[in-house]
Design a protein around this motif. Structure first.
Motif, PDB file in Angstrom:
ATOM      1  N   TYR A  12       6.172  10.827   9.543  1.00 29.71           N
ATOM      2  CA  TYR A  12       5.824   9.880   8.483  1.00 29.71           C
ATOM      3  C   TYR A  12       6.888   8.786   8.355  1.00 29.71           C
ATOM      4  O   TYR A  12       6.578   7.589   8.292  1.00 29.71           O
ATOM      5  CB  TYR A  12       5.673  10.631   7.165  1.00 29.71           C
ATOM      6  CG  TYR A  12       5.517   9.743   5.955  1.00 29.71           C
ATOM      7  CD1 TYR A  12       4.393   8.941   5.801  1.00 29.71           C
ATOM      8  CD2 TYR A  12       6.501   9.708   4.970  1.00 29.71           C
ATOM      9  CE1 TYR A  12       4.244   8.118   4.686  1.00 29.71           C
ATOM     10  CE2 TYR A  12       6.363   8.900   3.857  1.00 29.71           C
ATOM     11  CZ  TYR A  12       5.233   8.100   3.715  1.00 29.71           C
ATOM     12  OH  TYR A  12       5.098   7.287   2.620  1.00 29.71           O
ATOM     13  N   PRO A  43       8.476  14.030  -9.184  1.00 27.61           N
ATOM     14  CA  PRO A  43       8.902  13.346  -7.955  1.00 27.61           C
ATOM     15  C   PRO A  43      10.279  12.716  -8.107  1.00 27.61           C
ATOM     16  O   PRO A  43      10.767  12.518  -9.217  1.00 27.61           O
ATOM     17  CB  PRO A  43       7.822  12.291  -7.764  1.00 27.61           C
ATOM     18  CG  PRO A  43       7.383  11.966  -9.163  1.00 27.61           C
ATOM     19  CD  PRO A  43       7.421  13.279  -9.911  1.00 27.61           C
ATOM     20  N   ILE A  55       9.200   9.178  -4.325  1.00 29.90           N
ATOM     21  CA  ILE A  55       8.931  10.138  -3.257  1.00 29.90           C
ATOM     22  C   ILE A  55       8.261  11.357  -3.876  1.00 29.90           C
ATOM     23  O   ILE A  55       8.893  12.140  -4.588  1.00 29.90           O
ATOM     24  CB  ILE A  55      10.227  10.537  -2.526  1.00 29.90           C
ATOM     25  CG1 ILE A  55      10.953   9.286  -2.013  1.00 29.90           C
ATOM     26  CG2 ILE A  55       9.920  11.485  -1.371  1.00 29.90           C
ATOM     27  CD1 ILE A  55      12.291   9.580  -1.368  1.00 29.90           C
ATOM     28  N   ASN A  56       6.967  11.496  -3.609  1.00 29.88           N
ATOM     29  CA  ASN A  56       6.200  12.607  -4.176  1.00 29.88           C
ATOM     30  C   ASN A  56       6.229  13.850  -3.291  1.00 29.88           C
ATOM     31  O   ASN A  56       5.925  14.943  -3.755  1.00 29.88           O
ATOM     32  CB  ASN A  56       4.751  12.175  -4.385  1.00 29.88           C
ATOM     33  CG  ASN A  56       4.636  11.023  -5.366  1.00 29.88           C
ATOM     34  OD1 ASN A  56       5.024  11.145  -6.516  1.00 29.88           O
ATOM     35  ND2 ASN A  56       4.131   9.884  -4.897  1.00 29.88           N
ATOM     36  N   THR A  59       5.468  13.631   2.903  1.00 34.16           N
ATOM     37  CA  THR A  59       4.631  12.611   3.553  1.00 34.16           C
ATOM     38  C   THR A  59       4.007  11.653   2.540  1.00 34.16           C
ATOM     39  O   THR A  59       2.980  11.043   2.804  1.00 34.16           O
ATOM     40  CB  THR A  59       3.513  13.277   4.375  1.00 34.16           C
ATOM     41  OG1 THR A  59       2.701  14.076   3.496  1.00 34.16           O
ATOM     42  CG2 THR A  59       4.087  14.156   5.470  1.00 34.16           C
ATOM     43  N   ASP A  60       4.640  11.519   1.393  1.00 30.64           N
ATOM     44  CA  ASP A  60       4.046  10.691   0.336  1.00 30.64           C
ATOM     45  C   ASP A  60       5.161   9.964  -0.403  1.00 30.64           C
ATOM     46  O   ASP A  60       5.903  10.558  -1.176  1.00 30.64           O
ATOM     47  CB  ASP A  60       3.256  11.571  -0.635  1.00 30.64           C
ATOM     48  CG  ASP A  60       2.561  10.744  -1.714  1.00 30.64           C
ATOM     49  OD1 ASP A  60       2.567   9.507  -1.612  1.00 30.64           O
ATOM     50  OD2 ASP A  60       2.011  11.354  -2.656  1.00 30.64           O
ATOM     51  N   ALA A  61       5.279   8.663  -0.139  1.00 30.66           N
ATOM     52  CA  ALA A  61       6.273   7.835  -0.818  1.00 30.66           C
ATOM     53  C   ALA A  61       5.692   6.442  -1.006  1.00 30.66           C
ATOM     54  O   ALA A  61       4.855   5.989  -0.217  1.00 30.66           O
ATOM     55  CB  ALA A  61       7.582   7.774  -0.024  1.00 30.66           C
ATOM     56  N   ALA A  62       6.138   5.770  -2.048  1.00 32.53           N
ATOM     57  CA  ALA A  62       5.611   4.438  -2.339  1.00 32.53           C
ATOM     58  C   ALA A  62       6.672   3.611  -3.044  1.00 32.53           C
ATOM     59  O   ALA A  62       7.591   4.152  -3.668  1.00 32.53           O
ATOM     60  CB  ALA A  62       4.357   4.534  -3.204  1.00 32.53           C
TER      61      ALA A  62
END
Length: 556
Positions: A12, A43, A55-56, A59-62
């Motif tokens: 990711y 998070p 960063i949750n 494979t999950d960040a925004a």
């Protein structure tokens, strides 16, 4: 790495870095993680200037900026995050030495120091399969993709130098980690994960050593594939395998503080059995320096044993139905039965990798990286190094111990590193109830002037580093120069110094090392002329020559 950042999936992170526009990628090196504000909990939010990256999960960040997701903030944060384990980590899988991650990152196949590795490509064979009378073991085609990607990544890093690393280079390192894991090349993946963790400071010794580990692992895999000799040692394992051992009578040697690049910390207790083999009990968890002393005073995790590490390291264990791994780690399964030994016996005379005995403190010795304790022993002068965690946990201990010149002490050194020290002249004898209770484990036990008493003679004498050069120092210097600056260090003006050092090595009867430097010079000169007369260097020539040189410096 910035403290508190969570681990992310390498595939990711690689995808995000690869999508970063070139104009923003050029600004990556200007980012300073020490200026970020990292929140606690889940998070995790990271404040980068006026933007906030959330960063949750792995494979999950925004990012909340207008350029997201192809923004500098998100890419910089993910590049600074440690690489997530392929599976949920256990304490048995975290590193046991400072400055490294998984022990699986240490290759067991060494390149020859004299001639160096030829440059086997992963997709070629060194012999004719049709004439083989025995079954051979090779990598499947899918796994070869990971080896070839690793070769290409190393070609770029070594030719250009770590000082010139780019965002696409970082992305390729992460893609190598991800692809190696997918195809079961755990040793390769661990080596590149360590390299990624050290690329936040790409010109430090730690990054150079990690690059060398990657190069040796890749060469070992390619060579074993081409010769049909791939084994489990080349592949590594995702998790250690523990086998039944039987009954062990163990005596404590020392307890060592650990802090790793991948965000783990804790302690490792070393214990020796009756034969002199050393076994370890590890309590390594995700965390920073604050977790180390808690682990030292906390449970080892062994069934039926409530004693903390600090006690077991000074006494010992009787373990029945014991299990252990090939590298000497004790299992903690529910079937294990253990009890504390109140009176441990004498240590075995010869413990591989350790030096235990009496010594006289004569001050501190200047070293290439840090001060070392200077000891006069029956075996001559010894220089005891301190782990990086000791400098962070109790930096005053180094100078306080060095100030006890003339004091006779008993020390336990592992590979030249001071893990335990004691003297009958330290502390108040009237308060001692345990004859082994006066052992000090640097970094874990606070050392004070009061405890040292009259043996503290004042600020220590700092002996200068030995004058002159030795062959190993010369070779190490060229390993580091090429790793940091790339091909240009062995061409042009740099070639003059290389030639001079090569000649010096020949005069001091070190022809093998001289040939290694000659190999660098030859690799730097390889290439061809373009149609316009300009020279185009061979981008694959330097890696095998540098790998041979780096492998010659390995101590394992």
């Amino acid at each position: 790495m910035s403290a508190g950042l969570p681990a992310v999936d390498p595939a990711y992170a690689a995808e995000v870095l690869a999508s970063l526009p070139p104009r923003l990628a050029k600004k990556m090196d200007a980012q300073d993680p020490t200026e970020w504000i990292v929140s606690e909990g889940t998070p995790v939010t990271v404040t980068v200037g006026k933007a906030t990256v959330t960063i949750n999960g792995p494979t999950d960040a925004a990012c909340d900026c207008l350029l997201a997701p192809k923004c500098l903030h998100l890419a910089a944060v993910l590049a600074a995050c440690p690489v997530a384990d392929a599976e949920p980590p256990t304490d048995a899988d975290a590193a046991t030495d400072t400055g490294s991650t998984h022990e699986a990152a240490t290759p067991t196949s060494r390149a020859g120091a004299n001639t160096g590795p030829d440059r086997p490509r992963a997709g070629t064979s060194s012999h004719d399969d049709a004439t083989d009378d025995v079954a051979v073991s090779r990598l499947p085609g899918e796994a070869l993709e990971a080896v070839e990607l690793a070769e290409q990544t190393l070609d770029t890093l070594i030719t250009e130098g770590l000082a010139a690393i780019t965002t696409p280079d970082r992305a390729r390192v992460l893609r190598t980690v991800a692809l190696a894991r997918v195809h079961g090349l755990h040793r390769l993946g661990a080596a590149f994960a360590t390299l990624h963790s050290r690329l936040s400071t790409p010109t430090t010794e730690g990054a150079v050593v990690a690059l060398a580990e990657c190069a040796v692992v890749v060469w070992g895999l390619a060579y074993a594939h081409n010769s049909g000799t791939i084994t489990d040692d080349h592949l590594g394992t995702a998790r250690r395998r523990y086998s039944p051992i039987g009954t062990l009578r163990l005596q404590g040697l020392a307890c060592e503080p650990v802090v790793t690049d991948s965000g783990y910390s804790g302690v490792v207790t070393h214990l020796a059995d009756d034969t002199g083999r050393v076994w370890t009990l590890n309590s390594i968890v995700p965390g920073d320096l604050a977790a180390i002393r808690g682990a030292y005073r906390g449970s080892t995790g062994l069934p039926e044993v409530t004693a903390p590490h600090r006690e077991l390291a000074r006494s010992g264990l009787l373990v029945t139905r014991a299990t252990g791994s090939a590298d000497g780690r004790l299992g903690k399964g529910s079937g294990v039965r253990a009890s504390v030994r109140t009176s441990a016996g004498e240590l075995a005379n010869d413990i591989p990798g350790w030096w235990c005995g009496e010594a006289e403190i004569t001050g501190l010795q200047a070293g290439p990286d840090a001060l070392r304790l200077r000891l006069r022993t029956a075996d001559g002068l010894k220089f005891a190094e301190f782990a990086a965690a000791v400098w962070q946990l109790d930096p005053d201990a180094v100078r306080l111990l060095g100030g006890c010149a003339g004091t006779t002490v008993e020390v336990r050194l592992r590979g030249g590193r001071l893990l335990a020290i004691r003297s009958s002249a330290w502390g108040d004898p009237a308060k001692r109830t345990d004859p082994d209770g006066d052992w000090w484990f640097p970094g874990l036990d606070r050392i004070s002037r009061d405890a040292l008493g009259t043996t503290y003679a004042g600020p220590p004498t700092i002996w200068p580093a030995p004058a002159g050069l030795d062959p190993v120092t010369v070779v190490t210097r060229w390993r580091d120069r090429v790793a940091r600056q790339g091909r240009r260090t062995v061409t042009g003006a740099g070639l003059t110094g290389l030639t001079r050092d090569r000649a010096w090595l020949e005069t001091v009867a070190s022809p093998a090392r001289a040939r290694l430097l000659a190999g660098l010079a030859e690799a730097g000169a390889r290439g061809e002329r373009r149609f316009d007369g300009s020279f185009e260097a061979d981008p694959t020539a330097l890696r095998p020559a540098w790998t041979a040189l780096a492998a010659s410096l390995r101590s394992d």
